[in-house]
Scaffold this active site. Structure first.
Site, PDB file in Angstrom:
ATOM      1  CG  ASP A  64     -11.761  -3.213  -1.204  1.00 19.52           C
ATOM      2  OD1 ASP A  64     -10.908  -4.101  -1.047  1.00 19.52           O
ATOM      3  OD2 ASP A  64     -11.488  -2.055  -1.547  1.00 19.52           O
TER       4      ASP A  64
ATOM      5  CG  ASP B 222      -2.004  -1.022   1.180  1.00 21.38           C
ATOM      6  OD1 ASP B 222      -2.208  -1.592   0.095  1.00 21.38           O
ATOM      7  OD2 ASP B 222      -2.653  -1.272   2.208  1.00 21.38           O
TER       8      ASP B 222
END
Lengths: 193, 255
Positions: free
Chosen positions: B130, B11
């Site tokens: 997600d 990330d």
């Protein structure tokens, strides 16, 4: 010694160039006829579709030049497909350098399409056995095992991982993305004279 | 046959690699290039870079680090974050990325999946999903890069998976949000519920805590690869250790 990487419009030419530079060779990205004629080696990289690569080669008037090359030529992925007679991808007529057709993996075989990831490749000739390794693939279309097969792998069934006819080599995998195995394969290509 | 993939997920926020727990409290864990090179040398099969600052601020990813990654690693890598158009994707692929992954922009404009696949080939187009259970229904969440913007859509995970495949997606990353960063193992239930409608490669994400979780997900589901972040970033396990453990359990991997 210069390697000409033919710009067929697809993305990611830089990775191929970088892989060649790692072998201390000069690599230029070009669609210029004289660059291709003067180079010691020619690479057709392959991202996009068979149709887009053929269209690009045609509009730059490179097809006859490439077909008549006598120096080592490496087609990667789609760059390998266009060496064949035809590709099922958008039913594309290719360069007819290597006989055979490119087909799509059969979804009826319960295969995930595209094939994506590292597959074990077995080279068929004694002098290329040392290249047996895992290589990175990302493809929905493939060549069956024809007489010019240089290496095979399995995805539901055997397919040609690499092909060779005279000075023309094709690989279905991406050597520029295949870590040290890919570098060794490029060394093999760059050692052909 | 093709091997199962171990994919470290980095990330990226403001040019650094960060890791949060369930998308919150991000801490800096290292430099992008150092980690990319280290994981590549350790036997990672692929790398994913999620620019989590980009998609929530509405800007495209800061791009200069992409070409630097392409210079230090010779394994495939995927870039995600704020890619809203074919031109955004072209820039990223031209800088050396092999794939682009989209989440919220695909929800806002599903035709983007078709356009990207048509232009670059389906092998370039990854859809990030997600997913969080609300009751017994699995829903798709959008704008998950920050707690403030993250919200449920009315898309059911199965319906969305069917749709993205029809539009030309070449791979799907299924991130179980409830499992993210908590190291309780991958969500076997969620992955298995999606498997029979998935004909493209599927990657599991969220929940890896140790070698057993990797063995478990490959033994109990048909996923093609696994994403993991904290256990690698914090040096709890190396990629090599995970792979050795998988090999000992007869999982087909590249060692």
């Amino acid at each position: 010694m210069t390697v000409a990487i033919v710009d067929c419009g697809g993305a990611n030419l830089r990775s191929v160039q970088r892989a060649i530079e790692l072998r201390d060779q000069k690599a230029i990205i070009t669609r210029n006829k004289s660059d291709i004629s003067k180079a010691s080696f020619v690479i057709l990289p392959g991202v996009g579709s068979a149709k887009s690569v053929m269209n690009s080669l045609e509009s730059n008037e490179l097809i006859e030049i490439i077909k008549n090359l006598t120096k080592p030529v490496l087609g990667i992925c789609i760059g390998m497909h266009v060496l064949f007679d035809r590709s099922e991808e958008h039913d594309t007529k290719c360069m007819e350098i290597i006989s055979g057709d490119i087909k799509k993996f059969d979804s009826m075989l319960n295969l995930k399409i595209p094939q994506m990831g590292w597959n074990k490749v077995s080279f068929l000739l004694e002098n290329t056995k040392k290249l047996d390794n895992y290589y990175y693939f990302a493809n929905s279309y493939y060549s069956q095992i024809y007489e010019n097969t240089l290496a095979s792998a399995e995805y539901g069934h055997p397919f040609a991982a690499a092909v060779q006819k005279d000075n023309f080599i094709g690989c279905q995998f991406h050597p520029e993305k295949s870590s040290s195995a890919g570098i060794e394969f490029l060394d093999y290509f760059l050692s052909i004279n | 046959m093709i091997t199962k993939r171990i994919i470290p997920c980095l990330d990226v926020k403001d040019g650094k690699v960060v890791k949060g727990i369930q998308f919150k409290n991000h801490q800096v864990v290292g430099s992008i290039l150092d980690l990319a090179e280290k994981y590549s040398n350790d036997g990672a099969d692929e790398l994913v870079f999620y620019d989590i600052s980009a998609s929530t601020k509405g800007s495209i990813v800061e791009k200069n680090w992409i070409s630097k990654i392409a210079d230090v690693v010779n394994i495939p890598f995927c870039v995600a974050g704020g890619i809203k158009s074919v031109e955004d994707a072209r820039q990223i692929l031209n800088l050396g990325a092999d794939k682009i992954s989209i989440n919220t922009p695909a929800i806002d404009n599903p035709d983007l999946i078709y356009d990207l696949s048509n232009e670059f080939g389906s092998q370039c187009v990854v859809i990030g999903m997600d997913v969080k259970y609300i009751g017994d229904q699995a829903f798709i969440f959008a704008k998950t890069g920050s707690e403030k913007t993250s919200h449920s859509t009315n898309l059911n995970a199965k319906d969305w998976l069917i749709r993205v495949q029809e539009l030309g997606a070449g791979e799907v990353v299924v991130n179980a949000m409830g499992n993210d960063g908590v190291k309780s193992g991958y969500s076997i239930e969620l992955l298995n519920s999606l498997e029979d409608i998935c004909s493209i490669p599927m990657i599991a994400s969220g929940g890896a805590g140790g070698p057993r979780d990797f063995v478990n997900v490959f033994e109990k589901t048909n996923v093609d690869g696994t994403l993991a972040a904290s256990i690698f970033h914090r040096n709890e396990y190396s990629i090599k250790e995970i792979k050795e453990s998988l090999k000992a359990n007869s999982i087909n991997i590249r060692i």
